[in-house]
Design a protein around this motif. Structure first.
Motif, PDB file in Angstrom:
ATOM      1  N   GLN A  53      49.567  49.771  22.047  1.00 12.19           N
ATOM      2  CA  GLN A  53      50.161  50.493  20.926  1.00 12.19           C
ATOM      3  C   GLN A  53      49.733  51.956  20.892  1.00 12.19           C
ATOM      4  OE1 GLN A  53      48.876  48.128  17.601  1.00 12.19           O
ATOM      5  NE2 GLN A  53      50.684  46.836  17.661  1.00 12.19           N
ATOM      6  N   ASP A  54      48.518  52.237  21.320  1.00 18.76           N
ATOM      7  CA  ASP A  54      47.943  53.563  21.108  1.00 18.76           C
ATOM      8  C   ASP A  54      47.891  54.455  22.341  1.00 18.76           C
ATOM      9  OD1 ASP A  54      47.517  52.754  18.520  1.00 18.76           O
ATOM     10  OD2 ASP A  54      45.440  52.171  18.858  1.00 18.76           O
ATOM     11  N   ASP A  55      48.062  53.912  23.536  1.00 19.55           N
ATOM     12  CA  ASP A  55      47.844  54.700  24.743  1.00 19.55           C
ATOM     13  C   ASP A  55      49.137  54.828  25.539  1.00 19.55           C
ATOM     14  OD1 ASP A  55      46.944  55.942  27.013  1.00 19.55           O
ATOM     15  OD2 ASP A  55      45.198  54.652  27.267  1.00 19.55           O
ATOM     16  N   PRO A  56      49.796  56.001  25.457  1.00 25.50           N
ATOM     17  CA  PRO A  56      51.060  56.163  26.175  1.00 25.50           C
ATOM     18  C   PRO A  56      50.897  56.097  27.698  1.00 25.50           C
ATOM     19  CG  PRO A  56      50.376  58.232  25.166  1.00 25.50           C
ATOM     20  CD  PRO A  56      49.430  57.182  24.695  1.00 25.50           C
ATOM     21  N   VAL A  57      49.734  56.456  28.216  1.00 26.00           N
ATOM     22  CA  VAL A  57      49.500  56.385  29.659  1.00 26.00           C
ATOM     23  C   VAL A  57      49.521  54.922  30.122  1.00 26.00           C
ATOM     24  CG1 VAL A  57      47.829  56.867  31.498  1.00 26.00           C
ATOM     25  CG2 VAL A  57      48.213  58.543  29.668  1.00 26.00           C
ATOM     26  N   VAL A  58      48.880  54.054  29.351  1.00 26.61           N
ATOM     27  CA  VAL A  58      48.874  52.629  29.684  1.00 26.61           C
ATOM     28  C   VAL A  58      50.284  52.074  29.593  1.00 26.61           C
ATOM     29  CG1 VAL A  58      48.051  50.350  28.975  1.00 26.61           C
ATOM     30  CG2 VAL A  58      46.474  52.281  28.991  1.00 26.61           C
ATOM     31  N   LEU A  59      51.007  52.463  28.563  1.00 24.93           N
ATOM     32  CA  LEU A  59      52.383  51.997  28.410  1.00 24.93           C
ATOM     33  C   LEU A  59      53.245  52.417  29.592  1.00 24.93           C
ATOM     34  CD1 LEU A  59      53.078  52.599  24.629  1.00 24.93           C
ATOM     35  CD2 LEU A  59      52.958  50.418  25.816  1.00 24.93           C
ATOM     36  N   GLU A  60      53.112  53.663  30.013  1.00 24.64           N
ATOM     37  CA  GLU A  60      53.915  54.137  31.140  1.00 24.64           C
ATOM     38  C   GLU A  60      53.544  53.407  32.429  1.00 24.64           C
ATOM     39  OE1 GLU A  60      55.071  58.156  33.649  1.00 24.64           O
ATOM     40  OE2 GLU A  60      53.980  58.375  31.756  1.00 24.64           O
ATOM     41  N   ARG A  61      52.243  53.220  32.641  1.00 22.82           N
ATOM     42  CA  ARG A  61      51.802  52.519  33.847  1.00 22.82           C
ATOM     43  C   ARG A  61      52.363  51.105  33.888  1.00 22.82           C
ATOM     44  NH1 ARG A  61      47.912  48.987  34.708  1.00 22.82           N
ATOM     45  NH2 ARG A  61      46.884  49.437  32.737  1.00 22.82           N
ATOM     46  N   LEU A  62      52.290  50.392  32.771  1.00 23.81           N
ATOM     47  CA  LEU A  62      52.815  49.034  32.722  1.00 23.81           C
ATOM     48  C   LEU A  62      54.322  49.011  32.926  1.00 23.81           C
ATOM     49  CD1 LEU A  62      50.707  47.480  29.852  1.00 23.81           C
ATOM     50  CD2 LEU A  62      50.560  46.964  32.290  1.00 23.81           C
TER      51      LEU A  62
END
Length: 84
Positions: A53-62
């Protein structure tokens, strides 16, 4: 004679109750372990949800790794699959 039979009956019933109680205590200990493992798993999942929810870098990587998404303008290179 009746008193002796009654006492024998109560003694046997008491020993069966004690054995049942010991089994229940063992099962309770197993369930406590399962409960703690489940609590730890829930906490790990809760932390992962917070990251998502909070980390756009993690979201993009996934999105890129697991869903195969790309940004507009990215060059996609598809490699042939090998039989290895």
């Amino acid at each position: 004679m009746g008193l002796i039979l009654a006492l024998l009956f109560l003694a046997r019933a008491g020993s069966e109750s004690y054995a049942g109680l010991a089994e229940l205590a063992e099962r309770e200990a197993e369930l406590e372990i399962d409960l703690e493992e489940t609590r730890l798993r829930v906490e790990r999942l809760r932390r992962r949800v917070e990251l998502l929810q909070d980390d756009p870098v993690v979201l993009e990587r996934l999105a890129r790794e697991e869903l195969g998404l790309v940004r507009p303008g990215d060059t996609v290179v598809v490699l042939p699959q090998t039989d290895d």
